[in-house]
Design a protein around this motif. Sequence first.
Motif, PDB file in Angstrom:
ATOM      1  N   SER A  21       0.845  -1.197   0.000  1.00  0.00           N
ATOM      2  CA  SER A  21       0.000   0.000   0.000  1.00  0.00           C
ATOM      3  C   SER A  21       0.884   1.252   0.000  1.00  0.00           C
ATOM      4  CB  SER A  21      -0.912  -0.008   1.240  1.00  0.00           C
ATOM      5  OG  SER A  21      -1.650   1.183   1.335  1.00  0.00           O
ATOM      6  N   PHE A  22       0.328   2.363  -0.563  1.00  0.00           N
ATOM      7  CA  PHE A  22       1.031   3.639  -0.594  1.00  0.00           C
ATOM      8  C   PHE A  22       0.093   4.734  -0.115  1.00  0.00           C
ATOM      9  CE2 PHE A  22       3.049   0.898  -3.650  1.00  0.00           C
ATOM     10  CZ  PHE A  22       4.403   1.092  -3.400  1.00  0.00           C
ATOM     11  N   ARG A  23       0.660   5.699   0.555  1.00  0.00           N
ATOM     12  CA  ARG A  23      -0.151   6.804   1.080  1.00  0.00           C
ATOM     13  C   ARG A  23      -0.815   7.546  -0.070  1.00  0.00           C
ATOM     14  NH1 ARG A  23       3.541  10.530   4.394  1.00  0.00           N
ATOM     15  NH2 ARG A  23       1.584  11.671   4.664  1.00  0.00           N
ATOM     16  N   ARG A  24      -2.100   7.739   0.044  1.00  0.00           N
ATOM     17  CA  ARG A  24      -2.851   8.490  -0.973  1.00  0.00           C
ATOM     18  C   ARG A  24      -3.699   9.534  -0.250  1.00  0.00           C
ATOM     19  NH1 ARG A  24       0.430   6.761  -3.608  1.00  0.00           N
ATOM     20  NH2 ARG A  24       0.344   5.382  -5.446  1.00  0.00           N
ATOM     21  N   GLU A  25      -3.054  10.646   0.077  1.00  0.00           N
ATOM     22  CA  GLU A  25      -3.740  11.711   0.799  1.00  0.00           C
ATOM     23  C   GLU A  25      -3.763  12.987  -0.032  1.00  0.00           C
ATOM     24  OE1 GLU A  25      -1.975  12.234   4.642  1.00  0.00           O
ATOM     25  OE2 GLU A  25      -1.640  10.077   4.890  1.00  0.00           O
ATOM     26  N   LYS A  26      -4.658  13.840   0.325  1.00  0.00           N
ATOM     27  CA  LYS A  26      -4.738  15.135  -0.357  1.00  0.00           C
ATOM     28  C   LYS A  26      -3.434  15.899  -0.146  1.00  0.00           C
ATOM     29  CE  LYS A  26      -8.011  18.927  -0.955  1.00  0.00           C
ATOM     30  NZ  LYS A  26      -9.236  19.582  -0.428  1.00  0.00           N
ATOM     31  N   TYR A  27      -2.946  16.466  -1.203  1.00  0.00           N
ATOM     32  CA  TYR A  27      -1.692  17.215  -1.196  1.00  0.00           C
ATOM     33  C   TYR A  27      -0.451  16.327  -1.044  1.00  0.00           C
ATOM     34  CZ  TYR A  27      -5.118  20.834  -0.217  1.00  0.00           C
ATOM     35  OH  TYR A  27      -6.231  21.633  -0.263  1.00  0.00           O
ATOM     36  N   VAL A  28      -0.660  14.962  -1.030  1.00  0.00           N
ATOM     37  CA  VAL A  28       0.491  14.037  -0.976  1.00  0.00           C
ATOM     38  C   VAL A  28       0.317  13.067  -2.139  1.00  0.00           C
ATOM     39  CG1 VAL A  28       1.876  12.483   0.451  1.00  0.00           C
ATOM     40  CG2 VAL A  28       0.430  14.223   1.536  1.00  0.00           C
ATOM     41  N   PRO A  29       0.551  13.530  -3.360  1.00  0.00           N
ATOM     42  CA  PRO A  29       0.267  12.682  -4.534  1.00  0.00           C
ATOM     43  C   PRO A  29       1.174  11.467  -4.644  1.00  0.00           C
ATOM     44  CG  PRO A  29       1.422  14.682  -5.196  1.00  0.00           C
ATOM     45  CD  PRO A  29       1.077  14.860  -3.746  1.00  0.00           C
ATOM     46  N   PHE A  30       2.388  11.577  -4.137  1.00  0.00           N
ATOM     47  CA  PHE A  30       3.310  10.446  -4.243  1.00  0.00           C
ATOM     48  C   PHE A  30       3.782  10.031  -2.851  1.00  0.00           C
ATOM     49  CE2 PHE A  30       3.726  12.887  -8.200  1.00  0.00           C
ATOM     50  CZ  PHE A  30       3.300  11.924  -9.093  1.00  0.00           C
ATOM     51  N   GLY A  31       2.826   9.583  -2.043  1.00  0.00           N
ATOM     52  CA  GLY A  31       3.162   9.176  -0.676  1.00  0.00           C
ATOM     53  C   GLY A  31       3.994   7.902  -0.651  1.00  0.00           C
ATOM     54  N   GLY A  32       4.676   7.701   0.449  1.00  0.00           N
ATOM     55  CA  GLY A  32       5.529   6.524   0.590  1.00  0.00           C
ATOM     56  C   GLY A  32       4.739   5.271   0.907  1.00  0.00           C
ATOM     57  N   PRO A  33       5.424   4.142   0.991  1.00  0.00           N
ATOM     58  CA  PRO A  33       4.755   2.860   1.294  1.00  0.00           C
ATOM     59  C   PRO A  33       4.213   2.845   2.720  1.00  0.00           C
ATOM     60  CG  PRO A  33       7.140   2.581   1.359  1.00  0.00           C
ATOM     61  CD  PRO A  33       6.886   3.970   0.847  1.00  0.00           C
ATOM     62  N   ASP A  34       3.010   2.322   2.884  1.00  0.00           N
ATOM     63  CA  ASP A  34       2.434   2.253   4.231  1.00  0.00           C
ATOM     64  C   ASP A  34       1.694   0.931   4.471  1.00  0.00           C
ATOM     65  OD1 ASP A  34       0.174   2.560   2.701  1.00  0.00           O
ATOM     66  OD2 ASP A  34      -0.681   4.199   3.883  1.00  0.00           O
ATOM     67  N   GLY A  35       2.158  -0.135   3.809  1.00  0.00           N
ATOM     68  CA  GLY A  35       1.531  -1.444   4.006  1.00  0.00           C
ATOM     69  C   GLY A  35       1.913  -2.039   5.368  1.00  0.00           C
ATOM     70  N   GLY A  36       0.917  -2.448   6.128  1.00  0.00           N
ATOM     71  CA  GLY A  36       1.163  -3.002   7.463  1.00  0.00           C
ATOM     72  C   GLY A  36       1.473  -4.497   7.448  1.00  0.00           C
ATOM     73  N   ASP A  37       1.964  -4.972   8.576  1.00  0.00           N
ATOM     74  CA  ASP A  37       2.320  -6.393   8.725  1.00  0.00           C
ATOM     75  C   ASP A  37       1.076  -7.255   8.967  1.00  0.00           C
ATOM     76  OD1 ASP A  37       4.845  -5.398   8.591  1.00  0.00           O
ATOM     77  OD2 ASP A  37       5.375  -5.812  10.687  1.00  0.00           O
ATOM     78  N   GLY A  38       1.165  -8.504   8.565  1.00  0.00           N
ATOM     79  CA  GLY A  38       0.083  -9.445   8.846  1.00  0.00           C
ATOM     80  C   GLY A  38       0.132  -9.934  10.289  1.00  0.00           C
ATOM     81  N   GLY A  39      -0.993 -10.396  10.777  1.00  0.00           N
ATOM     82  CA  GLY A  39      -1.073 -10.894  12.149  1.00  0.00           C
ATOM     83  C   GLY A  39      -0.545 -12.329  12.272  1.00  0.00           C
ATOM     84  N   LYS A  40      -0.136 -12.693  13.472  1.00  0.00           N
ATOM     85  CA  LYS A  40       0.360 -14.052  13.740  1.00  0.00           C
ATOM     86  C   LYS A  40      -0.803 -15.042  13.767  1.00  0.00           C
ATOM     87  CE  LYS A  40       2.396 -16.815  17.479  1.00  0.00           C
ATOM     88  NZ  LYS A  40       1.197 -17.650  17.620  1.00  0.00           N
ATOM     89  N   GLY A  41      -0.569 -16.255  13.283  1.00  0.00           N
ATOM     90  CA  GLY A  41      -1.594 -17.293  13.349  1.00  0.00           C
ATOM     91  C   GLY A  41      -1.749 -17.828  14.764  1.00  0.00           C
ATOM     92  N   GLY A  42      -2.934 -18.329  15.083  1.00  0.00           N
ATOM     93  CA  GLY A  42      -3.202 -18.862  16.415  1.00  0.00           C
ATOM     94  C   GLY A  42      -2.484 -20.187  16.659  1.00  0.00           C
ATOM     95  N   ASP A  43      -2.086 -20.417  17.904  1.00  0.00           N
ATOM     96  CA  ASP A  43      -1.468 -21.684  18.303  1.00  0.00           C
ATOM     97  C   ASP A  43      -2.544 -22.717  18.628  1.00  0.00           C
ATOM     98  OD1 ASP A  43       0.999 -20.408  18.180  1.00  0.00           O
ATOM     99  OD2 ASP A  43       1.034 -19.935  20.322  1.00  0.00           O
TER     100      ASP A  43
END
Length: 422
Positions: A21-43
């Motif tokens: 994912s990349f930041r897509r905000e007003k006045y920030v046309p070329f935002g940096g990457p903002d992809g979050g991490d996935g969650g851990k699976g249950g034991d």
Amino acid sequence: MFVDVAKIYVKAGDGGHGAISFRREKYVPFGGPDGGDGGKGGDVIFVVDKGLRTLLDFRYKKKYVAMSGENGGSNNKFGKDGEDLIIKVPPGTVIKDAETNKIIADLKDENDSVVVAKGGRGGRGNSKFATPTRQAPKFAEPGMPGEERWIILELKLLADVGLVGFPNVGKSTILSMVTGAKPKIANYHFTTLTPNLGVVDLPGVKSFVLADIPGIIEGAHEGAGLGIDFLRHIERTRVLIHVIDASGIEGRDPIQDFYQINEELKLYNEKLAKKPQIVAANKMDIPGAEENYKRLVEEMSKHNIKVFKISAATNQGLKELMQYVAQVLEALPPDEEPIGEFYIPEEKKFTYTIKRADDGAFEITGSFVDRLLLSVNIYDSESLKYFHKVLERKGIIEELKQMGIKDGDIVRMNDFEFEFIE
């Protein structure tokens, strides 16, 4: 119905995938990457529940799967961790790896627990791959798979003392007379089809748990009669009361019975035959029992085994027998001996193999390849640079050179092919 062995499949949750994912905000046309991490699976976790007595639930349900972690999101949102799967088992449950038959855990006491399958780690989002030279990574990391395996559950009764002997010698009657247990009792063989437990709590006797083990017959160690299914329950006991029909009313010789039962114990597990034994000469109220009692006392003196004269039907001698058993238990050290070889999990590694295909291409296969191809976007130049760097770090490029690869040779990784260029 009593169920004391079950084979089931368990799988921990997979880790969630990292987000691209990349930041897509007003006045920030070329935002940096903002992809979050996935969650851990249950034991997958096994926990002792003292309210349970059998493994019956596992007879009908064989597959247990924990929740997977959620995928990462935009704005550096982490995926939610998968919920652990808690599976309750009775005290005395031994968990074994089905493939090796080695012990994963021995759950004895209340709230004892063990993780038998660990959930997969969540994958990193593309924001974690940003560097000063790679400012807009269009790739992320997939979640790790959760562990999975077939396991065997064995229930071994947690009793201090076990009543052993041939069928119909009076074990169930003894249990009913000295404890609050109410086992089925009748005058025919194999009345007891399941082990029964009771607490001996008599005046002047320190309480202990007594188990009525179903009758053992010749060949039991090979599975004859009720055989191995119930011999396992004697393994947990610390003292054995060997109940013998002193009346010989069924035509068997009491002394021969003693040696035959011990031979079965020894053949199943030599340690069983070495457990402290006390002989209970039962049915002394029947004419002719006295002579066999004297023979038993003389024979058991050779093994330094005490013989008690009892009649379970009339309650004769039972209190004295239980008092002596309590004294023997008190004198014994705690039994901390391991019950078998324990399972040591192998370190999980992503591996690969390289071989030369018939068409001359260098084929690279394995779990490392599968995971790497899931991580990269082969149509993106930045992603391909990361791909090449990983191959170098792993030592694959050097290994290909040692195998004689030349510029222009084809390297094949699953369905992905590329030309090698030095």
